[in-house]
Design an enzyme around this catalytic site. Structure first.
Site, short mmCIF file in Angstrom:
data_model
loop_
_atom_site.label_atom_id
_atom_site.label_comp_id
_atom_site.label_asym_id
_atom_site.label_seq_id
_atom_site.Cartn_x
_atom_site.Cartn_y
_atom_site.Cartn_z
N THR A 197 102.69 31.93 -64.02
CA THR A 197 102.92 31.08 -62.83
C THR A 197 102.45 29.68 -63.18
OG1 THR A 197 102.75 32.86 -61.22
CG2 THR A 197 101.98 30.70 -60.49
N GLY A 227 104.44 36.65 -53.06
CA GLY A 227 103.02 36.60 -53.43
C GLY A 227 102.30 35.45 -52.76
N1 ASP Z 1 100.27 34.64 -58.20
C1 ASP Z 1 101.56 35.07 -58.68
C2 ASP Z 1 102.12 36.09 -57.71
O1 ASP Z 1 101.40 36.98 -57.29
C3 ASP Z 1 101.51 35.66 -60.05
C4 ASP Z 1 100.74 34.90 -61.10
O2 ASP Z 1 100.01 33.96 -60.79
O3 ASP Z 1 100.87 35.25 -62.29
O4 ASP Z 1 103.29 36.02 -57.44
#
Ligand code: ASP
Length: 314
Positions: A197, A227
């Site tokens: 991300t 998310g």
């Molecule tokens: N926070 C992101 C999600 O849960 C995933 C990530 O940060 O890798 O969609």
């Protein structure tokens, strides 16, 4: 792990502009490390060049996040990971220190979700548009449709999906939906569990702050899963005291209102102290995560409780 930086550009002791980007917490393989660090550096430089030309924090954050979305190494825009059924559904949000904010969730077929989030902030009365509504909004704005799926991500999806089908995934997937992430984790590498991300935070010479975050979410998520990334207060938050972008296990981050929590600690503490404290608290709740933050005095910090989180700053 946590760290800080001395802002590089002071203007007459007034406001100190500064920016930091992240490329997602998790595991990073030695092969991925150089390209992720390089991509983070390039994105930070894109944002810093906006700031150095007198641009606003929100312009700098948008420029940095767009660069990360365009880089297929990261899981945002081009290169986003795929859902259980092989689609890309992206989430993004953007917030300014005057509390103006915008977000999109589970949006398909566009190149820069961060720009669509910004349009939600600037041209609607809403904060968050999702799915078909967000896509319709993009069409009305004349945003070109774009396929963000790369051949690498498609091939990896096919590979893991076949393993899941040969293994535990029954024909009746519904009965297993609560355990899908466990099935996927069994076949995905450790470095794919949380995956790249992206986010950026900045303060400009006028003392305005901004935060932005963008993601394809998590591999093999259920269609419609959203998310922390587009949730204001969880994935992204900014006030006059500070700005924060989160990465990590979205469901856990939402429950802790993690970005808002870290920003609230900047009323008294530095960005560095604030993100370190928030990540420590998340660790206490068993939530894997990473944060970047900037405070109103131009202090920059990052912290994470996973093996790695590429960052770049200036
Ligand atoms: N926070 C992101 C999600 O849960 C995933 C990530 O940060 O890798 O969609």
């Amino acid at each position: 792990m946590s760290g800080t930086a001395i802002p590089s550009n002071s203007r007459g002791g007034q406001h100190l502009s500064a920016l930091i980007v992240h490329g997602g917490c998790g595991n990073v393989t030695p092969e991925q490390e150089a390209s992720k660090n390089h991509g983070a550096r390039q994105a930070a430089d894109a944002g810093l060049s906006v700031l150095h030309q007198g641009g606003s924090a929100v312009d700098a954050v948008a420029a940095a996040v767009r660069a990360l979305e365009d880089n297929p190494v990261f899981n945002a825009g081009t290169g986003s990971v795929l859902t259980l059924y092989g689609d890309v559904e992206m989430d993004a949000s953007l917030m300014r220190s005057d509390l103006e904010c915008g977000a999109v969730a589970a949006v398909r077929g566009i190149r820069h979700p961060i720009d669509l989030a910004r349009s939600v902030m600037e041209v609607t009365d809403h904060v968050l548009l999702v799915g078909a509504g967000a896509e319709h909004f993009a069409q009305i704005l004349g945003v070109e449709s774009y396929d963000p799926v790369t051949p690498e991500r498609r091939a990896r999806w096919k590979e893991v999906r076949a393993l899941m089908e040969a293994g535990d995934l029954s024909a009746d997937e519904l009965e297993h939906w609560k355990r899908i992430s466990q099935y996927a984790a069994r076949y995905l590498g450790a470095e794919e569990k949380l995956y790249s991300t992206v986010g950026a935070v900045a303060v400009d010479d006028q003392g305005a702050l901004a935060a932005g975050t963008s993601t394809g979410g998590i591999w093999f998520k259920l269609p419609g899963r959203v998310g922390d990334t587009p949730i204001i207060g969880a994935g992204t938050y900014a006030t006059e005291h500070g700005a924060v972008s989160s990465t990590g296990h979205g469901e856990g981050i939402i429950k802790l209102c993690l970005a808002q929590r870290a920003v609230s600690y900047m009323r008294e503490g530095t960005a560095r102290e604030a993100v370190a404290r928030a990540v420590e608290e998340a660790t206490g709740h068993g939530v894997e995560c990473g944060l970047i933050g900037v405070d109103a005095r131009g202090g920059v910090g990052f912290a994470f409780n996973t093996p790695a989180m590429p960052t770049a700053q200036g």
